[in-house]
Design a protein around this motif. Structure first.
Motif, PDB file in Angstrom:
ATOM      1  N   THR A  99       0.858  -1.179   0.000  1.00 41.47           N
ATOM      2  CA  THR A  99       0.000   0.000   0.000  1.00 41.47           C
ATOM      3  C   THR A  99       0.891   1.225   0.000  1.00 41.47           C
ATOM      4  O   THR A  99       1.879   1.285   0.740  1.00 41.47           O
ATOM      5  CB  THR A  99      -0.902   0.021   1.253  1.00 41.47           C
ATOM      6  OG1 THR A  99      -1.722  -1.138   1.248  1.00 41.47           O
ATOM      7  CG2 THR A  99      -1.777   1.273   1.284  1.00 41.47           C
ATOM      8  N   ASP A 129      -3.364   6.836  -9.955  1.00 37.96           N
ATOM      9  CA  ASP A 129      -4.582   6.009  -9.951  1.00 37.96           C
ATOM     10  C   ASP A 129      -4.538   4.997  -8.800  1.00 37.96           C
ATOM     11  O   ASP A 129      -5.545   4.760  -8.127  1.00 37.96           O
ATOM     12  CB  ASP A 129      -4.745   5.284 -11.280  1.00 37.96           C
ATOM     13  CG  ASP A 129      -5.178   6.206 -12.407  1.00 37.96           C
ATOM     14  OD1 ASP A 129      -5.634   7.325 -12.110  1.00 37.96           O
ATOM     15  OD2 ASP A 129      -5.054   5.805 -13.587  1.00 37.96           O
ATOM     16  N   ARG A 130      -3.364   4.409  -8.595  1.00 36.36           N
ATOM     17  CA  ARG A 130      -3.202   3.459  -7.493  1.00 36.36           C
ATOM     18  C   ARG A 130      -3.427   4.148  -6.147  1.00 36.36           C
ATOM     19  O   ARG A 130      -4.148   3.637  -5.280  1.00 36.36           O
ATOM     20  CB  ARG A 130      -1.798   2.853  -7.569  1.00 36.36           C
ATOM     21  CG  ARG A 130      -1.345   2.072  -6.344  1.00 36.36           C
ATOM     22  CD  ARG A 130       0.088   1.565  -6.557  1.00 36.36           C
ATOM     23  NE  ARG A 130       0.781   1.365  -5.295  1.00 36.36           N
ATOM     24  CZ  ARG A 130       2.007   1.791  -5.038  1.00 36.36           C
ATOM     25  NH1 ARG A 130       2.682   2.451  -5.962  1.00 36.36           N
ATOM     26  NH2 ARG A 130       2.569   1.566  -3.878  1.00 36.36           N
ATOM     27  N   TRP A 131      -2.817   5.311  -5.977  1.00 36.58           N
ATOM     28  CA  TRP A 131      -2.957   6.063  -4.718  1.00 36.58           C
ATOM     29  C   TRP A 131      -4.414   6.445  -4.453  1.00 36.58           C
ATOM     30  O   TRP A 131      -4.924   6.264  -3.348  1.00 36.58           O
ATOM     31  CB  TRP A 131      -2.071   7.309  -4.789  1.00 36.58           C
ATOM     32  CG  TRP A 131      -2.296   8.295  -3.678  1.00 36.58           C
ATOM     33  CD1 TRP A 131      -1.974   8.145  -2.364  1.00 36.58           C
ATOM     34  CD2 TRP A 131      -2.893   9.590  -3.793  1.00 36.58           C
ATOM     35  NE1 TRP A 131      -2.331   9.266  -1.642  1.00 36.58           N
ATOM     36  CE2 TRP A 131      -2.895  10.164  -2.499  1.00 36.58           C
ATOM     37  CE3 TRP A 131      -3.428  10.314  -4.857  1.00 36.58           C
ATOM     38  CZ2 TRP A 131      -3.410  11.440  -2.259  1.00 36.58           C
ATOM     39  CZ3 TRP A 131      -3.928  11.593  -4.619  1.00 36.58           C
ATOM     40  CH2 TRP A 131      -3.925  12.122  -3.329  1.00 36.58           C
ATOM     41  N   ILE A 132      -5.089   6.936  -5.474  1.00 39.84           N
ATOM     42  CA  ILE A 132      -6.500   7.332  -5.331  1.00 39.84           C
ATOM     43  C   ILE A 132      -7.347   6.143  -4.900  1.00 39.84           C
ATOM     44  O   ILE A 132      -8.201   6.252  -4.012  1.00 39.84           O
ATOM     45  CB  ILE A 132      -7.022   7.933  -6.652  1.00 39.84           C
ATOM     46  CG1 ILE A 132      -6.397   9.322  -6.882  1.00 39.84           C
ATOM     47  CG2 ILE A 132      -8.545   8.035  -6.647  1.00 39.84           C
ATOM     48  CD1 ILE A 132      -6.570   9.843  -8.290  1.00 39.84           C
ATOM     49  N   ASN A 133      -7.113   4.994  -5.513  1.00 41.18           N
ATOM     50  CA  ASN A 133      -7.893   3.796  -5.181  1.00 41.18           C
ATOM     51  C   ASN A 133      -7.619   3.295  -3.766  1.00 41.18           C
ATOM     52  O   ASN A 133      -8.472   2.650  -3.153  1.00 41.18           O
ATOM     53  CB  ASN A 133      -7.602   2.679  -6.193  1.00 41.18           C
ATOM     54  CG  ASN A 133      -8.194   2.966  -7.562  1.00 41.18           C
ATOM     55  OD1 ASN A 133      -9.213   3.645  -7.664  1.00 41.18           O
ATOM     56  ND2 ASN A 133      -7.565   2.471  -8.610  1.00 41.18           N
ATOM     57  N   GLU A 134      -6.425   3.593  -3.237  1.00 46.14           N
ATOM     58  CA  GLU A 134      -6.073   3.143  -1.891  1.00 46.14           C
ATOM     59  C   GLU A 134      -6.517   4.114  -0.796  1.00 46.14           C
ATOM     60  O   GLU A 134      -6.507   3.756   0.384  1.00 46.14           O
ATOM     61  CB  GLU A 134      -4.557   2.920  -1.802  1.00 46.14           C
ATOM     62  CG  GLU A 134      -4.094   1.707  -2.609  1.00 46.14           C
ATOM     63  CD  GLU A 134      -2.578   1.546  -2.646  1.00 46.14           C
ATOM     64  OE1 GLU A 134      -2.109   0.470  -3.074  1.00 46.14           O
ATOM     65  OE2 GLU A 134      -1.860   2.500  -2.270  1.00 46.14           O
ATOM     66  N   CYS A 135      -6.903   5.331  -1.184  1.00 43.77           N
ATOM     67  CA  CYS A 135      -7.365   6.317  -0.204  1.00 43.77           C
ATOM     68  C   CYS A 135      -8.807   6.021   0.210  1.00 43.77           C
ATOM     69  O   CYS A 135      -9.665   5.791  -0.651  1.00 43.77           O
ATOM     70  CB  CYS A 135      -7.275   7.724  -0.782  1.00 43.77           C
ATOM     71  SG  CYS A 135      -5.586   8.353  -0.954  1.00 43.77           S
ATOM     72  N   ASN A 136      -9.079   6.052   1.506  1.00 41.45           N
ATOM     73  CA  ASN A 136     -10.431   5.801   2.017  1.00 41.45           C
ATOM     74  C   ASN A 136     -11.258   7.077   2.096  1.00 41.45           C
ATOM     75  O   ASN A 136     -12.070   7.254   3.003  1.00 41.45           O
ATOM     76  CB  ASN A 136     -10.359   5.171   3.416  1.00 41.45           C
ATOM     77  CG  ASN A 136      -9.703   3.812   3.398  1.00 41.45           C
ATOM     78  OD1 ASN A 136      -9.667   3.135   2.364  1.00 41.45           O
ATOM     79  ND2 ASN A 136      -9.157   3.400   4.532  1.00 41.45           N
TER      80      ASN A 136
END
Length: 579
Positions: A99, A129-136
């Motif tokens: 993560t 895109d990866r970071w955005i998807n990992e943000c809650n």
């Protein structure tokens, strides 16, 4: 008589109870970070020492404030969080399985909303895109539009309720990204004008959502200007003034701390607040809302900038992320070579330097170009003689730029340099003048408060022999004597030129305002681009050679030397305490 007293008392109590039910005061807290640039830990992995600001200190501040405000504290970030330190680079490009440490930290701290910044876009689709998807939490971008269907790529705004108060937060980013970043980093997207987008979405927010408070989260500064002839940069104040409806506008991008109130076109007050960079400050906004009969009747907005360096890093935060800290330390400590002398970036402002000329040599070698352009990217960075480690490369080269190779005519090369040195040097009228063009109230502490213009646009060249006459006006400063190999230089000939992708896309406008090229010309002139950033190639270059003998190439000089040599010494003492 007693009965009358009892009845009267009951009536008073009932009346007071009714008033209490009808009117109440709700305290809300809004905390904004911006332009953190990978400064997650209170430690510089570049300099390998304890450091200022950091998300760890923000965590301590937020933890303290939540003890009072609880869920009524809204924590937001305004972009440029994914670039700038080895901590972000490592999780952007090296460890892409775990993560992302930035998402992990923000989730741990309970961020409620984020916004995209231009340096976040610079990391490329795979990273952001990866970071955005990992943000809650939602990461906003109302003016980041998919070209395939014309719809927003990210949520334009978010709605939240705190103690019954409805809050709308609209996110915008500077639209000038195509003037700075190659299209492969943002393919499939476009960036619309901030003011037009704000008008569109303010109508939606007002008509559909009917919020009590509207906050703008804008990754753009205050002083608007046109970039590349078509992108309105730093339009935050324009939006706050011209688009009625905002109560608070949180801004960033320009790294200039500010907190003030302005009036919009309807005469309503709007709080403008900018916490600058590196999480040394946070925007700390208190909103006191008076509610009567279930409706907001009055609102008091107060803002201040709170110094995070007054806080000890949160121990729980540091314990939670100690494995990541260890991994980062191992990464930056890896030896890649040896320097036979110490090199410093400050020398590059005053003439040819080993610091910048090492980058020139690398760019020429990788590209096979005849001429190289580059600027010092750090105000006062140093790499010491001895073993060189991965962390040192973030001192040598600050950004994740690719290397471009472009075709430019001799005349365009001269005009490019005319623009650069115009922004860089003072036009000396006497031997006692400054060599450098300095702010009226310069500090000598960093580039933005010292130089009149951005120092990352102070490009020098290698591969040609030239002089810079600082007594002359723009257009007459540069005289190109020859190619570095002694061959003639021609204004009409086309040359292969190496430069970074920021510059090659029009960043700093040296190619557009200076060389006179259009945005369409830039695309046509591009010959090739590396697939990895320049820092990667610097590391490879040093690793392969192992021992580097840094040296200034001395292919250009300031003239007249009887003025410029003493002036350079004076400015060196004044700004850097060196000569």
């Amino acid at each position: 008589m007693k009965l009358k007293v009892i009845v009267g008392s009951l009536a008073f109590l009932l009346s007071a109870s009714a008033m209490e039910a009808q009117e109440k005061v709700i305290d809300l807290k809004f905390v904004q970070t911006s332009d953190m640039h990978g400064n997650y830990f209170p430690y510089s992995f570049t300099l390998q020492k304890d450091w200022i600001g950091s998300m760890a200190r923000v965590a301590a501040f937020v933890k303290k404030e939540r003890q009072h405000y609880g869920e009524n504290l809204v924590l937001m970030d305004n972009g440029d969080i994914l670039q700038g330190q080895p901590s972000s680079y490592y999780y952007n490009y090296i460890d892409t399985v775990s993560t992302h440490v930035c998402a992990d930290m923000m989730n741990y701290m309970g961020y409620n909303v984020g916004n995209m910044g231009n340096h976040d876009v610079e990391t490329g689709h795979n990273v952001y895109d990866r970071w955005i998807n990992e943000c809650n939490f939602p990461v906003l971008g109302a003016n980041i539009i998919r070209t395939s269907d014309g719809e927003p790529y990210l949520p334009p705004y978010t709605i939240m309720k705190r103690s019954g108060i409805k809050i709308a937060i609209l996110g915008l980013i500077t639209p000038a990204i195509p003037a700075w970043l190659s299209e492969n980093l943002w393919h499939g997207l476009r960036f619309d004008d901030m003011e037009e987008s704000a008008r569109k979405w303010m109508k939606v927010i007002r008509d559909k959502e009917r919020p009590d408070i509207v906050i703008g989260l804008f990754h753009a500064g205050q002083e608007s200007m046109m970039i590349g002839g078509k992108y309105k940069e730093n339009a935050s104040l324009d939006v706050a003034r011209n688009v009625p409806g905002f109560d608070i506008v949180m801004i960033g991008h320009d790294h200039i701390a500010d907190c003030k109130k302005i009036a919009n076109v309807k005469g309503d007050s709007v709080l403008i607040i900018d916490p600058a960079n590196n999480a040394e400050l946070v925007s700390n906004v208190t909103v006191k809302v008076k509610v009567k009969h279930g409706r907001v009747r009055d609102m008091e907005v107060k803002g201040e900038l709170t110094d995070m360096n007054a806080f000890t890093p949160c121990p729980d935060f540091m314990a939670k992320f100690s494995p990541q800290f260890t991994a980062l330390n191992e990464f930056v400590s890896k030896r890649i070579g040896y320097f036979t002398k110490t090199i410093s970036s400050w020398e590059a402002y005053l003439g040819p330097s080993a610091f910048v000329d090492l980058i020139h040599e690398l760019q020429l070698e990788i590209s096979g170009a005849e001429i190289s352009f580059t600027a010092p990217l750090s105000f006062d960075a140093k790499i010491n003689k001895g073993d060189v480690r991965v962390g040192d490369m973030f001192n040598l080269y600050k950004y994740e730029n690719m290397l471009y190779t472009m075709m430019l005519s001799g005349k365009e090369i001269k005009n490019y340099l005319e623009e650069s040195y115009y922004w860089w040097t003072n036009q000396m009228k006497s031997p006692w003048d400054h060599l450098l063009w300095l702010n009226d109230n310069f500090s000598g502490h960093d580039d933005r408060s010292t130089f009149k213009n951005y120092s990352f646009n102070f490009d020098s060249a290698a591969g040609i022999i030239y002089t810079v006459d600082v007594t002359k006006p723009k257009g007459s400063k540069i005289t190109i004597v020859s190619m570095a190999n002694g061959k003639p230089f021609s204004m009409d000939k086309m040359y292969k030129v190496a430069l970074n992708s920021y510059r090659g896309n029009g960043g700093g406008e040296l190619l557009t305002k200076g060389a006179g090229l259009t945005a369409e010309d830039l695309t046509k002139r591009l010959v090739s681009s590396t697939d990895k950033d320049l820092r990667y190639y610097l590391m490879q270059y040093i690793d392969e050679k192992d021992t580097i003998v840094p040296k200034a190439l001395h292919q250009w000089k300031f003239i007249p030397e009887e003025w410029t040599v003493p002036a350079a010494k004076r400015d060196g003492r004044l700004l850097f305490n060196r000569e």
